[in-house]
Write an enzyme that holds these catalytic residues in place. Structure first.
Site, PDB file in Angstrom:
ATOM      1  N   LYS A 233       0.847  -1.200   0.000  1.00  0.00           N
ATOM      2  CA  LYS A 233       0.000   0.000   0.000  1.00  0.00           C
ATOM      3  C   LYS A 233       0.884   1.252   0.000  1.00  0.00           C
ATOM      4  CE  LYS A 233      -3.757  -2.475   2.381  1.00  0.00           C
ATOM      5  NZ  LYS A 233      -4.532  -2.598   3.651  1.00  0.00           N
TER       6      LYS A 233
ATOM      7  N   TYR B  38     -12.159  -3.430  -3.182  1.00  0.00           N
ATOM      8  CA  TYR B  38     -12.698  -3.488  -1.819  1.00  0.00           C
ATOM      9  C   TYR B  38     -14.232  -3.537  -1.804  1.00  0.00           C
ATOM     10  CZ  TYR B  38      -8.091  -2.646   0.295  1.00  0.00           C
ATOM     11  OH  TYR B  38      -6.787  -2.766   0.726  1.00  0.00           O
TER      12      TYR B  38
ATOM     13  N   PHE C 133     -15.532   2.814   7.409  1.00  0.00           N
ATOM     14  CA  PHE C 133     -14.160   3.227   7.047  1.00  0.00           C
ATOM     15  C   PHE C 133     -13.895   3.164   5.543  1.00  0.00           C
ATOM     16  CE2 PHE C 133     -13.866  -1.333   8.303  1.00  0.00           C
ATOM     17  CZ  PHE C 133     -13.324  -1.878   7.139  1.00  0.00           C
TER      18      PHE C 133
ATOM     19  N   ARG D 264      -0.911 -14.824   4.111  1.00  0.00           N
ATOM     20  CA  ARG D 264      -1.662 -14.129   5.171  1.00  0.00           C
ATOM     21  C   ARG D 264      -0.945 -14.274   6.515  1.00  0.00           C
ATOM     22  NH1 ARG D 264      -6.238 -10.789   4.213  1.00  0.00           N
ATOM     23  NH2 ARG D 264      -7.203 -11.636   6.082  1.00  0.00           N
TER      24      ARG D 264
ATOM     25  N   THR E  94      -5.001  -8.241  10.473  1.00  0.00           N
ATOM     26  CA  THR E  94      -5.451  -6.971   9.897  1.00  0.00           C
ATOM     27  C   THR E  94      -5.076  -5.804  10.825  1.00  0.00           C
ATOM     28  OG1 THR E  94      -7.277  -8.120   8.841  1.00  0.00           O
ATOM     29  CG2 THR E  94      -7.470  -5.735   9.007  1.00  0.00           C
TER      30      THR E  94
ATOM     31  N   ARG F  28       3.295  -7.015   9.300  1.00  0.00           N
ATOM     32  CA  ARG F  28       2.614  -5.948  10.058  1.00  0.00           C
ATOM     33  C   ARG F  28       3.115  -5.876  11.497  1.00  0.00           C
ATOM     34  NH1 ARG F  28      -3.158  -7.625   7.534  1.00  0.00           N
ATOM     35  NH2 ARG F  28      -3.188  -6.279   5.687  1.00  0.00           N
TER      36      ARG F  28
ATOM     37  N   ASN G  28      -1.813  -0.107   7.401  1.00  0.00           N
ATOM     38  CA  ASN G  28      -1.218  -1.427   7.678  1.00  0.00           C
ATOM     39  C   ASN G  28      -0.362  -1.979   6.534  1.00  0.00           C
ATOM     40  OD1 ASN G  28      -3.328  -2.157   6.037  1.00  0.00           O
ATOM     41  ND2 ASN G  28      -4.276  -3.587   7.467  1.00  0.00           N
TER      42      ASN G  28
ATOM     43  N   HIS H  31      -1.484  -5.547   1.543  1.00  0.00           N
ATOM     44  CA  HIS H  31      -2.686  -6.353   1.318  1.00  0.00           C
ATOM     45  C   HIS H  31      -2.281  -7.745   0.850  1.00  0.00           C
ATOM     46  CE1 HIS H  31      -6.462  -7.826  -0.369  1.00  0.00           C
ATOM     47  NE2 HIS H  31      -5.759  -8.171  -1.422  1.00  0.00           N
TER      48      HIS H  31
ATOM     49  N   GLU I 277      -8.768 -11.059  -7.660  1.00  0.00           N
ATOM     50  CA  GLU I 277      -7.884  -9.894  -7.528  1.00  0.00           C
ATOM     51  C   GLU I 277      -6.787  -9.905  -8.600  1.00  0.00           C
ATOM     52  OE1 GLU I 277      -8.762  -9.542  -2.741  1.00  0.00           O
ATOM     53  OE2 GLU I 277      -6.742 -10.103  -3.388  1.00  0.00           O
TER      54      GLU I 277
HETATM   55  P1  RTP Z   1      -6.318  -6.564   3.341  1.00  0.00           P
HETATM   56  O1  RTP Z   1      -7.547  -6.922   2.503  1.00  0.00           O
HETATM   57  O2  RTP Z   1      -5.829  -5.172   3.110  1.00  0.00           O
HETATM   58  O3  RTP Z   1      -5.229  -7.602   3.308  1.00  0.00           O
HETATM   59  O4  RTP Z   1      -6.830  -6.554   4.822  1.00  0.00           O
HETATM   60  P2  RTP Z   1      -7.625  -7.671   5.588  1.00  0.00           P
HETATM   61  O5  RTP Z   1      -8.227  -8.678   4.654  1.00  0.00           O
HETATM   62  O6  RTP Z   1      -6.700  -8.147   6.646  1.00  0.00           O
HETATM   63  O7  RTP Z   1      -8.795  -6.837   6.248  1.00  0.00           O
HETATM   64  P3  RTP Z   1     -10.217  -6.373   5.701  1.00  0.00           P
HETATM   65  O8  RTP Z   1     -11.175  -6.547   6.826  1.00  0.00           O
HETATM   66  O9  RTP Z   1     -10.537  -6.968   4.376  1.00  0.00           O
HETATM   67  O10 RTP Z   1      -9.967  -4.831   5.540  1.00  0.00           O
HETATM   68  C1  RTP Z   1      -9.296  -4.332   4.426  1.00  0.00           C
HETATM   69  C2  RTP Z   1      -8.476  -3.142   4.825  1.00  0.00           C
HETATM   70  O11 RTP Z   1      -9.328  -2.108   5.296  1.00  0.00           O
HETATM   71  C3  RTP Z   1      -8.652  -1.364   6.286  1.00  0.00           C
HETATM   72  N1  RTP Z   1      -9.439  -1.369   7.509  1.00  0.00           N
HETATM   73  N2  RTP Z   1      -9.620  -0.298   8.230  1.00  0.00           N
HETATM   74  N3  RTP Z   1     -10.497   1.517  10.211  1.00  0.00           N
HETATM   75  C4  RTP Z   1     -10.782   0.245  10.337  1.00  0.00           C
HETATM   76  O12 RTP Z   1     -11.363  -0.187  11.286  1.00  0.00           O
HETATM   77  C5  RTP Z   1     -10.364  -0.665   9.278  1.00  0.00           C
HETATM   78  N4  RTP Z   1     -10.655  -1.944   9.192  1.00  0.00           N
HETATM   79  C6  RTP Z   1     -10.064  -2.398   8.069  1.00  0.00           C
HETATM   80  C7  RTP Z   1      -7.299  -1.986   6.491  1.00  0.00           C
HETATM   81  O13 RTP Z   1      -6.357  -1.279   5.679  1.00  0.00           O
HETATM   82  C8  RTP Z   1      -7.504  -3.388   5.980  1.00  0.00           C
HETATM   83  O14 RTP Z   1      -6.288  -3.965   5.555  1.00  0.00           O
END
Ligand code: RTP
Length: 155
Positions: free
Chosen positions: A16, A56, A64, A92, A98, A109, A119, A122, A133
Site C-alpha cells: 500500500k 474493496y 471506514f 496471510r 489486519t 505488520r 497497515n 494487502h 484480484e
Molecule cells: P487486506 O484486505 O488489506 O489484506 O486486509 P484484511 O483482509 O486483513 O482486512 P479487511 O477486513 O478486508 O480490511 C481491508 C483493509 O481495510 C482497512 N481497515 N480499516 N479503520 C478500520 O477499522 C479498518 N478496518 C479495516 C485496512 O487497511 C484493511 O487492511
C-alpha cells in the site's frame, strides 16, 4: 527426482502507499523470495478510485470505506502475484493480522506498523478472492511463467 505438484497456487500481494513511501517494498519482496515463493508478476500503479472500489467491493458498506479508498489511492502501490504451495494462507500468516497491534513480531505488520488504517500491505484472503484480484489488477500477458533453477531445492 521428486515429482512437482502442478499447478501451484497464486496470491495477490500489494504494498500500500504507506509501505511504498516508508521504503518497505524491498523488505516485503525479500521475505516472500526467501520463503521460496516465486514472483510471477509485478508493477507499480497509481490506482483509480474505481479500481479500488472494485477491489474493496465487499467492504463498501463499512464506515471506514471512504477513508480506505482515499488511503490506498493516496500514492502508488506495488502490485505482485506470488506463486507456490499454499501461498494464499501462508502469505496471510506472513502479513500478520489486519490490526497490526494484534500481529506477532516476525510478521510484516507485526514488525513494521501500528494502525489498522495504515497497515502497509494487502494479501488475498482465499484462493477464490486471489483469482478475482489477480484478474482485476493484471492482464494475462503481465503474468510470467518461468522456471526457477532453485525450485528443486524448495520442493
Ligand atoms: P487486506 O484486505 O488489506 O489484506 O486486509 P484484511 O483482509 O486483513 O482486512 P479487511 O477486513 O478486508 O480490511 C481491508 C483493509 O481495510 C482497512 N481497515 N480499516 N479503520 C478500520 O477499522 C479498518 N478496518 C479495516 C485496512 O487497511 C484493511 O487492511
Amino acid at each position: 527426482v521428486r515429482v512437482m505438484r502442478m499447478p501451484r497456487e497464486r496470491t495477490y500481494i500489494m504494498v500500500k502507499p504507506d509501505g511504498v513511501q516508508r521504503g518497505l517494498v524491498g523488505e516485503i519482496i525479500k521475505r516472500f523470495e526467501q520463503r521460496g515463493f516465486k514472483l510471477v508478476a509485478m508493477k507499480m500503479k497509481a490506482a483509480s478510485p474505481e479500481l479500488l472500489q472494485q477491489h474493496y467491493a465487499d467492504l463498501s458498506s463499512k464506515p471506514f470505506f471512504p477513508g480506505l479508498i482515499a488511503y490506498v489511492g493516496s500514492g502508488p502501490v506495488v502490485c505482485m502475484v506470488w506463486e507456490g504451495t499454499d501461498v494464499v494462507k501462508t502469505g496471510r500468516k506472513m502479513l500478520g493480522e489486519t490490526k497490526p497491534l494484534e500481529s506477532n513480531p516476525g510478521t510484516i505488520r507485526g514488525d513494521y506498523c501500528i494502525d489498522v488504517g495504515r497497515n502497509i500491505i494487502h494479501g488475498s484472503d482465499s484462493v477464490d478472492s486471489a483469482n478475482k484480484e489477480i484478474n482485476l489488477w493484471f492482464t494475462p500477458e503481465e503474468i510470467c511463467e518461468w522456471r526457477s533453477m532453485e525450485e528443486p531445492w524448495v520442493y
